[in-house]
Design an enzyme around this catalytic site. Structure first.
Site, PDB file in Angstrom:
ATOM      1  N   ARG A 124      -8.259  15.184  27.320  1.00  0.00           N
ATOM      2  CA  ARG A 124      -9.240  15.864  26.756  1.00  0.00           C
ATOM      3  C   ARG A 124     -10.516  15.632  27.357  1.00  0.00           C
ATOM      4  O   ARG A 124     -10.688  14.944  28.461  1.00  0.00           O
ATOM      5  CB  ARG A 124      -9.206  15.152  25.165  1.00  0.00           C
ATOM      6  CG  ARG A 124      -8.137  15.532  24.257  1.00  0.00           C
ATOM      7  CD  ARG A 124      -8.033  14.764  22.967  1.00  0.00           C
ATOM      8  NE  ARG A 124      -6.928  15.238  22.152  1.00  0.00           N
ATOM      9  CZ  ARG A 124      -5.845  14.637  22.092  1.00  0.00           C
ATOM     10  NH1 ARG A 124      -5.581  13.591  22.880  1.00  0.00           N
ATOM     11  NH2 ARG A 124      -4.803  14.886  21.377  1.00  0.00           N
TER      12      ARG A 124
ATOM     13  N   LYS B 152      -7.497   9.287  21.057  1.00  0.00           N
ATOM     14  CA  LYS B 152      -7.446  10.169  19.658  1.00  0.00           C
ATOM     15  C   LYS B 152      -6.757   9.270  18.670  1.00  0.00           C
ATOM     16  O   LYS B 152      -7.003   9.075  17.795  1.00  0.00           O
ATOM     17  CB  LYS B 152      -7.296  11.442  19.796  1.00  0.00           C
ATOM     18  CG  LYS B 152      -7.311  12.231  18.537  1.00  0.00           C
ATOM     19  CD  LYS B 152      -6.725  13.643  18.701  1.00  0.00           C
ATOM     20  CE  LYS B 152      -6.625  14.421  17.200  1.00  0.00           C
ATOM     21  NZ  LYS B 152      -6.201  15.741  17.137  1.00  0.00           N
TER      22      LYS B 152
ATOM     23  N   HIS C 245     -10.882  22.452  24.950  1.00  0.00           N
ATOM     24  CA  HIS C 245      -9.676  21.895  24.771  1.00  0.00           C
ATOM     25  C   HIS C 245      -8.344  22.802  24.895  1.00  0.00           C
ATOM     26  O   HIS C 245      -7.155  22.420  25.164  1.00  0.00           O
ATOM     27  CB  HIS C 245      -9.546  21.456  23.033  1.00  0.00           C
ATOM     28  CG  HIS C 245      -8.622  20.995  22.728  1.00  0.00           C
ATOM     29  ND1 HIS C 245      -8.332  19.555  22.729  1.00  0.00           N
ATOM     30  CD2 HIS C 245      -7.358  21.147  22.039  1.00  0.00           C
ATOM     31  CE1 HIS C 245      -7.274  19.068  22.260  1.00  0.00           C
ATOM     32  NE2 HIS C 245      -6.726  20.041  21.813  1.00  0.00           N
TER      33      HIS C 245
ATOM     34  N   ARG D 156      -5.908  21.735  27.539  1.00  0.00           N
ATOM     35  CA  ARG D 156      -4.953  20.994  27.329  1.00  0.00           C
ATOM     36  C   ARG D 156      -3.866  21.700  27.005  1.00  0.00           C
ATOM     37  O   ARG D 156      -2.456  21.620  27.295  1.00  0.00           O
ATOM     38  CB  ARG D 156      -5.465  19.949  26.230  1.00  0.00           C
ATOM     39  CG  ARG D 156      -4.348  19.104  25.870  1.00  0.00           C
ATOM     40  CD  ARG D 156      -4.946  17.945  24.928  1.00  0.00           C
ATOM     41  NE  ARG D 156      -3.978  17.245  24.123  1.00  0.00           N
ATOM     42  CZ  ARG D 156      -3.328  16.218  24.710  1.00  0.00           C
ATOM     43  NH1 ARG D 156      -3.592  15.746  25.856  1.00  0.00           N
ATOM     44  NH2 ARG D 156      -2.631  15.368  23.870  1.00  0.00           N
TER      45      ARG D 156
ATOM     46  N   TRP E  55       0.904  12.394  22.458  1.00  0.00           N
ATOM     47  CA  TRP E  55       0.956  12.816  21.228  1.00  0.00           C
ATOM     48  C   TRP E  55       2.119  11.780  20.330  1.00  0.00           C
ATOM     49  O   TRP E  55       3.036  11.362  20.776  1.00  0.00           O
ATOM     50  CB  TRP E  55       1.717  14.237  21.260  1.00  0.00           C
ATOM     51  CG  TRP E  55       0.777  15.397  21.226  1.00  0.00           C
ATOM     52  CD1 TRP E  55      -0.174  15.657  20.547  1.00  0.00           C
ATOM     53  CD2 TRP E  55       0.902  16.104  22.664  1.00  0.00           C
ATOM     54  NE1 TRP E  55      -0.940  16.922  21.131  1.00  0.00           N
ATOM     55  CE2 TRP E  55      -0.247  17.176  22.152  1.00  0.00           C
ATOM     56  CE3 TRP E  55       1.665  16.282  23.543  1.00  0.00           C
ATOM     57  CZ2 TRP E  55      -0.517  18.153  23.313  1.00  0.00           C
ATOM     58  CZ3 TRP E  55       1.315  17.309  24.900  1.00  0.00           C
ATOM     59  CH2 TRP E  55       0.257  18.204  24.364  1.00  0.00           C
TER      60      TRP E  55
ATOM     61  N   TYR F 180       4.979  24.633  21.594  1.00  0.00           N
ATOM     62  CA  TYR F 180       5.046  25.013  22.879  1.00  0.00           C
ATOM     63  C   TYR F 180       6.574  25.396  23.278  1.00  0.00           C
ATOM     64  O   TYR F 180       6.809  25.973  24.235  1.00  0.00           O
ATOM     65  CB  TYR F 180       4.755  23.955  23.977  1.00  0.00           C
ATOM     66  CG  TYR F 180       3.195  23.619  23.884  1.00  0.00           C
ATOM     67  CD1 TYR F 180       2.155  24.045  23.930  1.00  0.00           C
ATOM     68  CD2 TYR F 180       2.997  22.218  23.229  1.00  0.00           C
ATOM     69  CE1 TYR F 180       0.853  23.876  23.589  1.00  0.00           C
ATOM     70  CE2 TYR F 180       1.755  21.738  23.111  1.00  0.00           C
ATOM     71  CZ  TYR F 180       0.640  22.502  23.258  1.00  0.00           C
ATOM     72  OH  TYR F 180      -0.675  22.254  22.934  1.00  0.00           O
TER      73      TYR F 180
END
Length: 367
Positions: A212, A239, A305, A308, A331, A340
């Site tokens: 990020r 995050k 973003h 990413r 994640w 994806y």
């Protein structure tokens, strides 16, 4: 002429009228009317004063304000990780809801608030002459997060018994489909060539790692081990508030080696804003130059973003499994990377072929 039991006082640059009076229980009341119209403010003030009297003298249930519900909700949620974003939304909502009682916040009011937020530009940027401009509207996801916050506060107030019911707020859940922006290889090349020289290294590093914006810009040399070809994001910077270790591919290594060659002794930042020892990192990479470059490269609109998303999309198209992608990107859930999956259906080829033999009799009949 009878004297009103309250005073109206203009406050702030806009001159919004506030009501001030002493309630029958001796408590001073000081509230915003939300308007500069003295006639409307007087009507509202009379209504508030009457309500206070009925509560104090007749024992009626007090009507609670939106601001009271916000304070109570905030006290229970101040440890929330995204509380700063909530504070930003609450500040934006204040002129629209701050003067209303909870029973006055109905579907019509919420529809107005939603449309107002949707019509407002996402980011205002300043030109050299001092004027501001924007070419990016507020996204539906931003509006939905604000409406979810309103719903949470109203539900909390209902649980406290401050209101009998709350209006229905329907928010479409994200479906995880191809609703994001990513760059093709040609688009990435065009954008790179249009970027200012100081933006190119962090741009390339973001595409190489999927990190990020702030994790790239605030990368320090003590987070990099070039011998082991790894770098890591500290827990407080991630995050998910969990440290992330990342293996460095050849592209990322090339960028870091170039940055090390330019490094000024004593400067801890990988991407400093200058060539001095005390140069700090850039606050943002998605600045005026970033948006101007994407317009020249004809790839707008593009958020930082989205780099990413580009990194993840390129990985999946190159054959990286979704499970490995989840670990590489830091994640926490498999659901986050399913968006994806459609880019690489090849990994399902073996499963798709499992029923070939079962369907063979039908295939021979069709000949």
């Amino acid at each position: 002429m009878a004297r009103h039991p309250y005073r109206l006082e203009p406050r702030g640059k806009k001159g919004i009228l506030w009501i001030r009076f002493t309630a029958p229980n001796g408590r001073e009341v000081f509230r915003s009317s939300g308007t500069v119209d003295r006639e409307l403010a007087t009507e509202w003030a009379s209504k508030i004063h009457t309500e206070q009297y009925r509560v104090a003298r007749l024992g009626e249930k007090p009507r609670r304000l939106w601001t009271e519900a916000v304070v109570a909700w905030f006290e229970d949620h101040k440890g929330k990780r995204s509380i700063k974003k909530d504070q930003h939304n609450l500040k934006w909502l204040s002129p629209y809801l701050g003067h209303l009682h909870l029973d006055e916040i109905n579907s019509d009011v919420l529809a107005m608030v939603s449309s107002q937020r949707k019509a407002e530009p996402k980011n205002k940027r300043r030109k050299k002459d001092g004027s501001t401009f924007t070419d990016e509207p507020t996204s539906q996801a931003t509006v939905d997060r604000m409406m979810a916050l309103i719903r949470s506060i109203l539900k909390d107030a209902q649980r406290r018994g401050w209101t009998d019911s709350s209006p229905s707020i329907q928010i479409k859940e994200a479906d995880g489909g191809d609703d994001y922006r990513w760059l093709t290889q040609n688009e990435a090349v065009r954008l790179h060539d249009e970027l200012a020289p100081h933006l190119r290294p962090p741009f390339l590093f973001a595409l190489a790692t999927g990190w990020r914006e702030q994790n790239v810009l605030r990368l320090m040399w003590d987070q990099v081990d070039l011998d082991r070809r790894v770098a890591w994001i500290k827990g407080r910077q991630a995050k998910a508030k969990k440290a992330i270790g990342a293996p460095l591919n050849r592209n990322a290594m090339d960028i870091l080696l170039e940055q090390r060659a330019k490094r000024v002794a004593g400067n801890p930042w990988v991407f400093p804003s200058g060539s001095e020892k005390d140069s700090q990192p850039y606050v943002r990479a998605s600045n005026t130059g970033w948006y101007a470059a994407q317009r020249r490269a004809r790839v707008e609109p593009l958020a930082w973003h989205d780099l990413r998303h580009t990194w993840a999309s390129w990985h999946v198209m190159a054959g990286t499994s979704l499970r490995s992608l989840m670990e590489l990107g830091g994640w926490r859930s498999y659901q986050s990377v399913l968006r994806y999956a459609h880019l690489s259906p090849e990994h399902l080829a073996a499963d798709a072929g499992r029923i070939e033999t079962l369907a063979e009799p039908l295939r021979s009949r069709s000949k």
